[in-house]
Design an enzyme around this catalytic site. Structure first.
Site, PDB file in Angstrom:
ATOM      1  N   LYS A  13       0.833  -1.213   0.000  1.00 50.74           N
ATOM      2  CA  LYS A  13       0.000   0.000   0.000  1.00 50.74           C
ATOM      3  C   LYS A  13       0.864   1.259   0.000  1.00 50.74           C
ATOM      4  O   LYS A  13       0.676   2.157  -0.816  1.00 50.74           O
ATOM      5  CB  LYS A  13      -0.949   0.012   1.214  1.00 50.74           C
ATOM      6  CG  LYS A  13      -1.901  -1.170   1.265  1.00 50.74           C
ATOM      7  CD  LYS A  13      -2.857  -1.099   2.444  1.00 50.74           C
ATOM      8  CE  LYS A  13      -2.170  -1.184   3.799  1.00 50.74           C
ATOM      9  NZ  LYS A  13      -1.478  -2.454   4.065  1.00 50.74           N
ATOM     10  N   ARG A  88      -9.927   0.728   8.901  1.00 57.40           N
ATOM     11  CA  ARG A  88      -9.489  -0.649   9.132  1.00 57.40           C
ATOM     12  C   ARG A  88     -10.554  -1.457   9.869  1.00 57.40           C
ATOM     13  O   ARG A  88     -10.323  -2.623  10.161  1.00 57.40           O
ATOM     14  CB  ARG A  88      -8.236  -0.625   9.996  1.00 57.40           C
ATOM     15  CG  ARG A  88      -7.057  -1.359   9.358  1.00 57.40           C
ATOM     16  CD  ARG A  88      -5.852  -0.810  10.004  1.00 57.40           C
ATOM     17  NE  ARG A  88      -4.686  -1.593  10.002  1.00 57.40           N
ATOM     18  CZ  ARG A  88      -3.519  -1.115   9.575  1.00 57.40           C
ATOM     19  NH1 ARG A  88      -3.445   0.075   9.023  1.00 57.40           N
ATOM     20  NH2 ARG A  88      -2.445  -1.841   9.693  1.00 57.40           N
ATOM     21  N   ARG A 127      11.253  -5.994   4.902  1.00 56.19           N
ATOM     22  CA  ARG A 127      11.000  -4.547   4.810  1.00 56.19           C
ATOM     23  C   ARG A 127      11.980  -3.768   5.693  1.00 56.19           C
ATOM     24  O   ARG A 127      12.235  -4.122   6.836  1.00 56.19           O
ATOM     25  CB  ARG A 127       9.569  -4.250   5.264  1.00 56.19           C
ATOM     26  CG  ARG A 127       9.312  -2.753   5.416  1.00 56.19           C
ATOM     27  CD  ARG A 127       7.855  -2.399   5.359  1.00 56.19           C
ATOM     28  NE  ARG A 127       7.030  -3.052   6.360  1.00 56.19           N
ATOM     29  CZ  ARG A 127       5.698  -3.029   6.329  1.00 56.19           C
ATOM     30  NH1 ARG A 127       5.044  -2.390   5.363  1.00 56.19           N
ATOM     31  NH2 ARG A 127       4.999  -3.652   7.269  1.00 56.19           N
ATOM     32  N   ARG A 160      10.932  -2.277  11.353  1.00 58.24           N
ATOM     33  CA  ARG A 160       9.850  -1.940  12.290  1.00 58.24           C
ATOM     34  C   ARG A 160       9.747  -3.000  13.374  1.00 58.24           C
ATOM     35  O   ARG A 160       9.838  -4.197  13.077  1.00 58.24           O
ATOM     36  CB  ARG A 160       8.522  -1.853  11.530  1.00 58.24           C
ATOM     37  CG  ARG A 160       8.308  -0.522  10.881  1.00 58.24           C
ATOM     38  CD  ARG A 160       7.139  -0.530   9.934  1.00 58.24           C
ATOM     39  NE  ARG A 160       5.905  -1.053  10.506  1.00 58.24           N
ATOM     40  CZ  ARG A 160       4.729  -1.059   9.859  1.00 58.24           C
ATOM     41  NH1 ARG A 160       4.653  -0.566   8.633  1.00 58.24           N
ATOM     42  NH2 ARG A 160       3.656  -1.542  10.437  1.00 58.24           N
ATOM     43  N   ARG A 171      -0.989  -9.508  13.242  1.00 57.42           N
ATOM     44  CA  ARG A 171      -1.493  -8.433  12.369  1.00 57.42           C
ATOM     45  C   ARG A 171      -2.288  -9.012  11.202  1.00 57.42           C
ATOM     46  O   ARG A 171      -3.288  -8.434  10.779  1.00 57.42           O
ATOM     47  CB  ARG A 171      -0.318  -7.584  11.859  1.00 57.42           C
ATOM     48  CG  ARG A 171       0.256  -6.696  12.977  1.00 57.42           C
ATOM     49  CD  ARG A 171       1.604  -6.132  12.619  1.00 57.42           C
ATOM     50  NE  ARG A 171       1.561  -5.294  11.461  1.00 57.42           N
ATOM     51  CZ  ARG A 171       2.614  -5.087  10.642  1.00 57.42           C
ATOM     52  NH1 ARG A 171       3.766  -5.688  10.878  1.00 57.42           N
ATOM     53  NH2 ARG A 171       2.490  -4.284   9.625  1.00 57.42           N
TER      54      ARG A 171
HETATM   55  P1  ADP Z   1       2.133  -1.912   3.205  1.00 56.98           P
HETATM   56  O1  ADP Z   1       2.170  -0.410   3.167  1.00 56.98           O
HETATM   57  O2  ADP Z   1       0.916  -2.484   2.507  1.00 56.98           O
HETATM   58  O3  ADP Z   1       2.304  -2.490   4.575  1.00 56.98           O
HETATM   59  P2  ADP Z   1       4.736  -1.703   1.875  1.00 56.98           P
HETATM   60  O4  ADP Z   1       4.456  -0.769   0.752  1.00 56.98           O
HETATM   61  O5  ADP Z   1       5.480  -1.166   3.056  1.00 56.98           O
HETATM   62  O6  ADP Z   1       3.367  -2.442   2.338  1.00 56.98           O
HETATM   63  O7  ADP Z   1       5.513  -2.960   1.248  1.00 56.98           O
HETATM   64  C1  ADP Z   1       5.974  -4.027   2.097  1.00 56.98           C
HETATM   65  C2  ADP Z   1       7.363  -4.460   1.652  1.00 56.98           C
HETATM   66  O8  ADP Z   1       7.284  -5.116   0.392  1.00 56.98           O
HETATM   67  C3  ADP Z   1       8.361  -3.307   1.467  1.00 56.98           C
HETATM   68  O9  ADP Z   1       9.635  -3.741   1.893  1.00 56.98           O
HETATM   69  C4  ADP Z   1       8.346  -3.048  -0.051  1.00 56.98           C
HETATM   70  O10 ADP Z   1       9.604  -2.561  -0.513  1.00 56.98           O
HETATM   71  C5  ADP Z   1       8.065  -4.435  -0.591  1.00 56.98           C
HETATM   72  N1  ADP Z   1       7.228  -4.458  -1.801  1.00 56.98           N
HETATM   73  C6  ADP Z   1       6.205  -3.623  -2.107  1.00 56.98           C
HETATM   74  N2  ADP Z   1       5.644  -3.968  -3.294  1.00 56.98           N
HETATM   75  C7  ADP Z   1       6.322  -5.072  -3.719  1.00 56.98           C
HETATM   76  C8  ADP Z   1       6.246  -5.918  -4.876  1.00 56.98           C
HETATM   77  N3  ADP Z   1       5.314  -5.715  -5.823  1.00 56.98           N
HETATM   78  N4  ADP Z   1       7.106  -6.946  -4.978  1.00 56.98           N
HETATM   79  C9  ADP Z   1       8.031  -7.169  -4.018  1.00 56.98           C
HETATM   80  N5  ADP Z   1       8.179  -6.410  -2.915  1.00 56.98           N
HETATM   81  C10 ADP Z   1       7.340  -5.374  -2.763  1.00 56.98           C
HETATM   82  P1  AMP Z   2       0.608   0.009   9.326  1.00 59.56           P
HETATM   83  O1  AMP Z   2       1.797   0.906   9.174  1.00 59.56           O
HETATM   84  O2  AMP Z   2      -0.546   0.420   8.446  1.00 59.56           O
HETATM   85  O3  AMP Z   2       0.956  -1.453   9.185  1.00 59.56           O
HETATM   86  O4  AMP Z   2       0.093   0.221  10.822  1.00 59.56           O
HETATM   87  C1  AMP Z   2       0.909  -0.067  11.932  1.00 59.56           C
HETATM   88  C2  AMP Z   2       0.058  -0.169  13.194  1.00 59.56           C
HETATM   89  O5  AMP Z   2      -0.574   1.102  13.479  1.00 59.56           O
HETATM   90  C3  AMP Z   2      -1.102  -1.170  13.148  1.00 59.56           C
HETATM   91  O6  AMP Z   2      -0.701  -2.506  13.418  1.00 59.56           O
HETATM   92  C4  AMP Z   2      -2.020  -0.608  14.242  1.00 59.56           C
HETATM   93  O7  AMP Z   2      -1.529  -0.901  15.534  1.00 59.56           O
HETATM   94  C5  AMP Z   2      -1.874   0.898  14.026  1.00 59.56           C
HETATM   95  N1  AMP Z   2      -2.868   1.387  13.048  1.00 59.56           N
HETATM   96  C6  AMP Z   2      -2.618   1.894  11.799  1.00 59.56           C
HETATM   97  N2  AMP Z   2      -3.769   2.248  11.206  1.00 59.56           N
HETATM   98  C7  AMP Z   2      -4.770   1.952  12.068  1.00 59.56           C
HETATM   99  C8  AMP Z   2      -6.189   2.052  12.024  1.00 59.56           C
HETATM  100  N3  AMP Z   2      -6.834   2.539  10.950  1.00 59.56           N
HETATM  101  N4  AMP Z   2      -6.894   1.645  13.102  1.00 59.56           N
HETATM  102  C9  AMP Z   2      -6.289   1.172  14.193  1.00 59.56           C
HETATM  103  N5  AMP Z   2      -4.950   1.019  14.303  1.00 59.56           N
HETATM  104  C10 AMP Z   2      -4.193   1.404  13.245  1.00 59.56           C
END
Ligand code: ADP
Ligand code: AMP
Length: 216
Positions: A13, A88, A127, A160, A171
């Protein structure tokens, strides 16, 4: 353009939000990023949110909704926005609808990023995030030129705390139990578009931008 990106943790995302934000000139608002900033600066909100985040649980709706509402009132979100990681839960989605109605606007589209669970686990486990600029990298799929150092700003990369395997499992469960019902919620509103989010980043970006152009 007012849109929401839905997908499990690690779906990509944040990665895709950057491209959509640039294409439509709208801010990408990630509640995860906002919460991590509050935790890092030690605000009251950050202190309240931290224990939920480190356990991989959702922060209570009231806290989250208030934070998003304040963010949506900022000037840069007046003509459009992308929400990443919010809503969410169904109650969050209901309040978002109410708040947008009060502002005289509505969501245009909700994009669901569809990815296999074993793939999101691979993406999350590798990541890495830059301390300096917040850019997201991956040790195998999107590595920096120098190990541990951001290509964009030279900052140091970190993992993270909630990307550890035990927390990731929780999660994912939270996603399937509490967030996946939003797919039916927005499907019933006729706003849902599903995009295959398997494959290389640039191919997914093309699929996403094509799907959005068809809706605009
Ligand atoms: P989200 O925001 O949904 O949690 P991220 O954008 O942080 O996901 O992506 C999660 C991890 O996967 C990051 O390390 C990113 O660089 C990697 N990633 C994102 N898109 C792809 C893809 N299409 N193929 C492989 N790795 C990806
Ligand atoms: P994310 O970066 O989107 O993976 O979010 C990291 C953490 O932040 C999640 O595991 C939750 O603990 C908190 N969080 C993010 N967005 C929300 C949401 N919309 N509602 C509740 N908790 C959230």
């Amino acid at each position: 353009m007012r849109l929401v990106l839905i997908g499990p943790p690690g779906a990509g995302k944040g990665t895709q939000a950057e491209f959509i934000s640039a294409r439509y000139h709208i801010p990408a608002i990630s509640t995860g990023v906002l919460f991590r900033e509050h935790v890092a600066t030690g605000t009251n909100l950050g202190q309240a949110a931290h224990r939920y985040m480190e356990a991989g649980e959702l922060v209570p709706d009231e806290v989250t909704i208030e934070m998003v509402s304040e963010r949506l009132d900022e000037k840069d979100a007046a003509n459009g926005f992308l929400l990443d990681g919010f809503p969410r839960t169904v109650p969050q989605a209901e309040v978002l609808d109410e708040q947008l109605t009060l502002r005289g606007v509505k969501l245009d589209v909700v994009v669901q990023l569809e990815v296999a669970t074993d793939e999101v686990i691979r993406r999350i486990s590798g990541r890495r995030i830059c301390h300096g600029c917040g850019r997201v990298w991956h040790v195998d799929f999107n590595p920096t030129k120098v190990d541990g150092v951001c290509d964009k700003c030279g900052g140091e990369l970190f993992q993270r705390e909630d990307d550890q395997p035990a927390t990731v499992r929780n999660r994912l469960e939270v996603f399937f139990e509490q967030t996946a019902p939003l797919i039916d919620f927005y499907g019933a509103q006729g706003k849902l578009v599903t995009v295959d989010a398997m494959g290389p980043v640039d191919e997914i970006t093309t699929r996403l931008l094509t799907a959005l152009a068809e809706r605009a």
